[in-house]
Design an enzyme around this catalytic site. Structure first.
Site, PDB file in Angstrom:
ATOM      1  N   TYR A   4      -7.042  -3.478 -15.953  1.00 11.62           N
ATOM      2  CA  TYR A   4      -6.400  -2.162 -15.924  1.00 11.62           C
ATOM      3  C   TYR A   4      -6.167  -1.671 -14.490  1.00 11.62           C
ATOM      4  CZ  TYR A   4      -6.816  -1.056 -20.908  1.00 11.62           C
ATOM      5  OH  TYR A   4      -6.682  -1.024 -22.276  1.00 11.62           O
TER       6      TYR A   4
ATOM      7  N   LYS B 210     -16.184 -13.770 -21.441  1.00 10.88           N
ATOM      8  CA  LYS B 210     -15.487 -15.039 -21.713  1.00 10.88           C
ATOM      9  C   LYS B 210     -15.917 -16.003 -20.607  1.00 10.88           C
ATOM     10  CE  LYS B 210     -12.487 -17.597 -23.956  1.00 10.88           C
ATOM     11  NZ  LYS B 210     -12.713 -18.090 -25.318  1.00 10.88           N
TER      12      LYS B 210
ATOM     13  N   ASP C 137     -14.169 -13.952 -28.160  1.00 14.03           N
ATOM     14  CA  ASP C 137     -13.467 -14.431 -29.363  1.00 14.03           C
ATOM     15  C   ASP C 137     -14.423 -14.509 -30.553  1.00 14.03           C
ATOM     16  OD1 ASP C 137     -14.766 -16.480 -28.009  1.00 14.03           O
ATOM     17  OD2 ASP C 137     -13.217 -17.993 -28.341  1.00 14.03           O
TER      18      ASP C 137
ATOM     19  N   ASP D 259     -11.379  -2.329 -25.029  1.00 13.18           N
ATOM     20  CA  ASP D 259     -10.220  -1.677 -25.658  1.00 13.18           C
ATOM     21  C   ASP D 259      -9.944  -2.333 -27.008  1.00 13.18           C
ATOM     22  OD1 ASP D 259      -7.873  -0.020 -25.809  1.00 13.18           O
ATOM     23  OD2 ASP D 259      -6.694  -1.791 -25.274  1.00 13.18           O
TER      24      ASP D 259
ATOM     25  N   ASP E 105     -10.978  -0.794 -31.095  1.00 18.53           N
ATOM     26  CA  ASP E 105      -9.981  -0.580 -32.156  1.00 18.53           C
ATOM     27  C   ASP E 105     -10.363  -1.404 -33.382  1.00 18.53           C
ATOM     28  OD1 ASP E 105      -8.346   1.127 -30.646  1.00 18.53           O
ATOM     29  OD2 ASP E 105      -6.504   0.149 -31.323  1.00 18.53           O
TER      30      ASP E 105
HETATM   31  C1  IPM Z   1      -7.744   3.657 -25.357  1.00 21.37           C
HETATM   32  C2  IPM Z   1      -6.246   3.545 -25.233  1.00 21.37           C
HETATM   33  C3  IPM Z   1      -5.866   3.538 -23.756  1.00 21.37           C
HETATM   34  C4  IPM Z   1      -6.506   2.315 -23.113  1.00 21.37           C
HETATM   35  C5  IPM Z   1      -4.352   3.560 -23.491  1.00 21.37           C
HETATM   36  C6  IPM Z   1      -3.685   4.739 -24.155  1.00 21.37           C
HETATM   37  C7  IPM Z   1      -4.043   3.537 -22.019  1.00 21.37           C
HETATM   38  O1  IPM Z   1      -5.798   2.419 -25.911  1.00 21.37           O
HETATM   39  O2  IPM Z   1      -8.316   4.628 -24.826  1.00 21.37           O
HETATM   40  O3  IPM Z   1      -8.357   2.791 -25.982  1.00 21.37           O
HETATM   41  O4  IPM Z   1      -5.954   1.205 -23.196  1.00 21.37           O
HETATM   42  O5  IPM Z   1      -7.581   2.469 -22.527  1.00 21.37           O
HETATM   43 MG    MG Z   2      -7.314   1.438 -27.030  1.00 22.08          MG
END
Ligand code: IPM
Ligand code: MG
Length: 365
Positions: free
Chosen positions: A141, A189, A221, A245, A249
């Site tokens: 990032y 990794k 993985d 990230d 999710d």
């Molecule tokens: C998160 C989001 C952000 C990230 C995006 C919106 C930049 O996906 O907070 O998980 O990738 O960190």
């Molecule tokens: Mg995210």
């Protein structure tokens, strides 16, 4: 207790869900005699449109002068063709960097009532309670160099970490694990990446300071699979920025909806609080958004910036309670409308406030 909170509601469903989080905080302030003040500033797409930049200087100044920042969500389809440094997301990354919080705490737990929403079998997710610690200021990032060279048709990003960047976030994770089930899983990794070898060596070194916590390493993985196969086996999960990230999710599947996940970023000048979900432009402004992720994020403000553990816990148990009572936003109800009352964003916020009030009055009497 006194806190100045900067609210940057951002784009899409950000304003709607943030409104409900703020209303819950206001309720708690009134009940407990706490002074919570709120100021609002623009970030993301709304700031691009109004100010020509995703993070205006006055938003940043106000953030740095506050005790905590509550962010809604950023992003919108109309910005999708912009390069990364001009997009709404750039505002979020810039405020993260400026506030300096490097440890992003993302709890993911199973709600019994939402088990039907998960594609995983109820007996797999039941009782799962993971706390992800995602490193937030390093890795791909922020690593330099980064570029899309259109002439040569090449593009590159840099995954970079220093030993001290790894050590500081590892310490936060070990400290949290020491107060929980005393197990830390570090994800990397290291079979392919030098950065991950540094990560693994550093975490192993830091582990010596925390003899009470059991450390294990997993490849990312394999971990992506373990989270879905045996989520109960994990307590605190530490990982770098991009892996975190992705895995957080994925862990929305355990909870049954991404709309339920809160986050807190600590360790810097000012803590930053944001739900894990995005701006969901398709449902924005329709009263369909689930405010519970934002409301659970408000609980984290009370816990980590206000030192109000009882109040934070009251919000969390109120969320459980309204779910037990069958109240759902449309994303949570899905097709399962039997025994379920579908509420709008505002109605759900009001239900949680009502329940928080009952709980806090019960505690204090
Ligand atoms: C998160 C989001 C952000 C990230 C995006 C919106 C930049 O996906 O907070 O998980 O990738 O960190
Ligand atoms: Mg995210």
């Amino acid at each position: 207790m006194k806190l100045n909170i900067l609210v940057t509601a951002g784009d899409g469903i950000g304003p709607e869900v943030t409104n409900e989080a703020v209303a819950v905080l206001q309720e708690i302030a009134t009940l407990g005699g706490h002074e919570l003040s709120f100021m609002e500033k623009r970030i993301g797409g709304v700031a691009i449109v109004a100010d020509g930049t995703p993070l205006p200087a006055d938003t940043l100044d106000a953030a740095l002068a506050s005790d905590a920042v509550l962010l809604g969500a950023v992003g919108g389809n109309e910005f999708n063709s912009l390069p990364p440094d001009k997009r709404p997301e750039a505002g979020l990354l810039a405020i993260r960097a400026a506030l300096g919080g490097f440890a992003n705490l993302r709890p993911a737990f199973a709600f019994k009532e939402l088990a039907v929403n998960s594609p995983l079998r109820p007996e797999i997710i039941e009782g799962a309670d993971i706390l992800f610690v995602r490193e937030l200021l390093g890795g791909l990032y922020f690593g330099q160099p980064r570029e899309w060279n259109r002439e040569s048709g090449e593009a590159w990003n840099t995954m970079r970490y220093t030993r001290s960047e790894v050590a500081r976030v590892a310490r936060v994770a070990f400290e949290l694990a020491a107060r929980r089930r005393k197990k830390l899983t570090s994800v990397d990794k290291a079979n392919v990446l030098e950065v991950s070898q540094l990560w693994r060596a550093t975490v192993t070194e830091v582990a010596k300071e925390f003899p009470g916590v059991a450390l294990e390493h997993q490849y990312v993985d394999a971990m992506a699979m373990h989270i879905l196969n045996r989520p109960r086996d994990f307590d605190v999960v530490l990982t770098e920025n991009l892996f975190g990230d992705i895995l957080t999710d994925e862990s929305g599947v355990i909870t049954g909806s991404l709309g339920m996940l809160p986050s807190a970023t600590i360790g810097g000048k000012v803590n930053l609080y944001e739900p894990v979900h995005g701006s969901a432009p398709d449902i924005a402004g329709k009263g369909l958004a689930n405010p519970l992720g934002a409301i659970l994020t408000a609980a984290l403000i009370l816990r980590y910036s206000g030192g109000l553990e009882a109040e934070a816990a009251a919000i969390e148990s109120s969320v459980r309670k309204v779910l037990e009572q069958g109240f759902r936003t449309p994303d949570l109800a899905r097709g399962n409308t039997q025994g379920v009352t579908v509420l709008s964003t505002k109605e759900m916020g009001a239900k949680v406030r009502e329940t928080v009030k009952e709980q806090l009055v019960a505690i204090s009497s």
